[in-house]
Scaffold this active site. Structure first.
Site, PDB file in Angstrom:
ATOM      1  N   CYS A  80     -19.662  -8.259 -17.537  1.00 24.15           N
ATOM      2  CA  CYS A  80     -19.943  -7.776 -18.693  1.00 24.15           C
ATOM      3  C   CYS A  80     -20.664  -8.851 -19.624  1.00 24.15           C
ATOM      4  CB  CYS A  80     -18.697  -7.136 -19.707  1.00 24.15           C
ATOM      5  SG  CYS A  80     -19.040  -6.483 -21.209  1.00 24.15           S
ATOM      6  N   CYS A 109     -19.989  -8.474 -23.650  1.00 19.61           N
ATOM      7  CA  CYS A 109     -18.440  -9.193 -23.966  1.00 19.61           C
ATOM      8  C   CYS A 109     -18.416 -10.538 -23.569  1.00 19.61           C
ATOM      9  CB  CYS A 109     -17.284  -8.479 -22.612  1.00 19.61           C
ATOM     10  SG  CYS A 109     -17.384  -6.739 -22.581  1.00 19.61           S
ATOM     11  N   ASP A 110     -19.115 -11.155 -22.912  1.00 19.32           N
ATOM     12  CA  ASP A 110     -18.734 -12.615 -22.579  1.00 19.32           C
ATOM     13  C   ASP A 110     -19.898 -13.361 -22.931  1.00 19.32           C
ATOM     14  OD1 ASP A 110     -16.197 -11.958 -21.816  1.00 19.32           O
ATOM     15  OD2 ASP A 110     -16.865 -11.644 -19.657  1.00 19.32           O
TER      16      ASP A 110
END
Length: 351
Positions: free
Chosen positions: A148, A151-152
Site C-alpha cells: 500500500c 499507507c506507507d
C-alpha cells in the site's frame, strides 16, 4: 442445543467491523462480533495488525502503530457493549430468515445444525493484498516491502530513496506516481511488453521524469542488510538476463483478494469478487446482509474509509432491524400476512 440467536452479527474485526460494532452497541442492539482467529491469514484486527506506523488515521498527530490502533478500537467496542467472540465463522446461510451461522468446528457435515442465528449480518471480512512470495519477502515485509503506497509511502525509510513498484495496471501507475512525491526515483516492473493501465494513466506514467518503466521484467528476490530492504533482483522475461535494482522500497500493486468465501453463490459479486452494494449504502442484494470495508471497496482500501463504511453498515442495519420488527409486529397482529413479510425481505438481484 439450540443455536444462539443475535439481533445483529458482525463478521470481521478491522476498522469497518469495529466501527459498525460501536454504532450498533450504542443503539442498544447488543451486537456480537466474530473477530476470527487467523481468518483470511490475519490475526484479529485484520490487515492493520501487520502494519507498523500509521500516520494518516485522524486523531493521532504523532502516528500510531497498526496493532495499537486496532487494540484501541477493540477496547472501545467492548466498552460500548459489543460481545466479541474470538472465533472464525466457516459457513453462513442467507437463504432463509433468520440467517444461519456456523462457527469453526461446528460444521461437521451438510446436515449440521448452525451454532448461531442472526436477524442481520454485517460482513466486514476485508481483503488481502496479493503477494509474490519472493525470496526475502517475509524478512523485509514492512521493513521495505509493502502492498500500500498510500499507507506507507511517506514513512522516513522511503524518503529521497529509490523505490520499486510491481504491476502494470492503473493501480500500479497511480501508486508509482504517488510515490514520486517521496522517492528519489521510482522503478516500475512490468512483466509484459506493455502496460495494462488506461491510455491516460499509461501516458502520465511514461512521461514522468522520476519514473523508469522496465518492460518484460519480473522481480526474483528481495535483498537487504538484515534490517531493511536495499535492493530488488530481477529477470528479463524474454532473454532471461538477470539484474539488480537498488531500492529501499518495494511496493506490490498486483491486486487484492476479497474474503468472500462465506457468501459466494448467495450475494452478488463484481467481476473481481468484491461484494456489490447499492451505491451510497452498505446494502447487498440480500435484505439484512450488509457489507463494509475492503470486502466491498476495491478503490480506496484505507483504514479511515473502512471505518466510514462500517458506520454506514451500522446505520443501515439499525434501520433494517427497526423495519423488520415493525413488520413482524404487524404480522403477529394480523394486519400483514407472512407472505407479505417474506416478499418484503426476499433477496433482490442485479444491483
Amino acid at each position: 442445543m439450540a443455536p444462539q440467536h443475535h439481533k445483529v452479527t458482525i463478521i470481521g474485526s478491522g476498522p469497518a467491523g469495529h466501527t459498525a460494532a460501536i454504532y450498533l452497541a450504542r443503539a442498544n442492539l447488543a451486537p456480537t462480533m466474530f473477530e476470527g482467529m487467523m481468518a483470511n491469514g490475519f490475526a484479529p484486527g485484520g490487515q492493520l495488525t501487520t502494519t507498523t506506523d500509521v500516520e494518516n488515521f485522524p486523531g493521532f498527530p504523532n502516528g500510531v502503530m497498526g496493532g495499537e490502533l486496532m487494540d484501541k478500537m477493540r477496547e472501545q467496542s467492548v466498552r460500548c457493549g459489543t460481545v466479541i467472540e474470538t472465533e472464525t465463522i466457516t459457513k453462513l446461510d442467507c437463504s432463509s430468515r433468520p440467517f444461519k451461522i456456523w462457527r469453526e468446528g461446528t460444521e461437521t457435515n451438510s446436515a449440521s445444525e448452525p451454532s448461531d442465528t442472526s436477524d442481520a449480518v454485517v460482513i466486514a471480512t476485508g481483503a488481502s493484498a496479493k503477494r509474490m512470495n519472493l525470496p526475502g519477502e517475509d524478512k523485509y515485509w514492512q521493513s521495505g516491502i509493502s502492498a500500500c503506497a498510500v499507507c506507507d509511502g511517506a514513512v522516513p525509510i522511503f524518503r529521497n530513496k529509490p523505490l520499486v513498484v510491481i504491476g502494470g495496471g492503473d493501480s500500479a501507475a497511480e501508486e508509482a506516481i504517488y510515490l514520486t512525491k517521496y522517492g528519489s526515483q521510482v522503478h516500475v516492473l512490468v512483466r509484459r511488453d506493455k502496460l495494462r493501465a488506461s491510455k491516460v494513466m499509461a501516458a502520465r506514467l511514461l512521461k514522468h521524469p522520476k519514473v523508469i518503466v522496465h518492460f518484460n521484467t519480473s522481480p526474483t528476490g528481495a535483498l537487504g542488510d538484515g534490517s531493511l530492504l536495499t535492493a530488488v533482483t530481477t529477470k528479463n522475461t524474454l532473454t532471461g538476463e538477470e539484474g539488480q535494482i537498488e531500492a529501499n522500497g518495494l511496493f506490490y500493486a498486483i491486486g487484492h483478494v476479497p474474503a468472500t468465501e462465506l457468501i459466494k453463490g448467495q450475494v452478488d459479486l463484481d467481476n473481481d469478487g468484491y461484494i456489490k452494494v447499492i451505491p451510497g449504502s452498505s446494502e447487498t442484494n440480500i435484505p439484512g446482509l450488509f457489507a463494509a470495508g475492503d470486502v466491498q471497496d476495491k478503490r480506496y482500501r484505507q483504514a479511515v474509509t473502512s471505518a466510514g463504511s462500517g458506520c454506514m453498515a451500522a446505520l443501515d442495519a439499525e434501520r433494517f432491524l427497526s423495519e423488520l420488527e415493525e413488520s413482524q409486529s404487524e404480522t403477529n397482529t394480523g394486519s400483514q400476512s407472512q407472505l407479505d413479510l417474506d416478499m418484503k425481505f426476499k433477496p433482490k438481484s442485479n444491483l
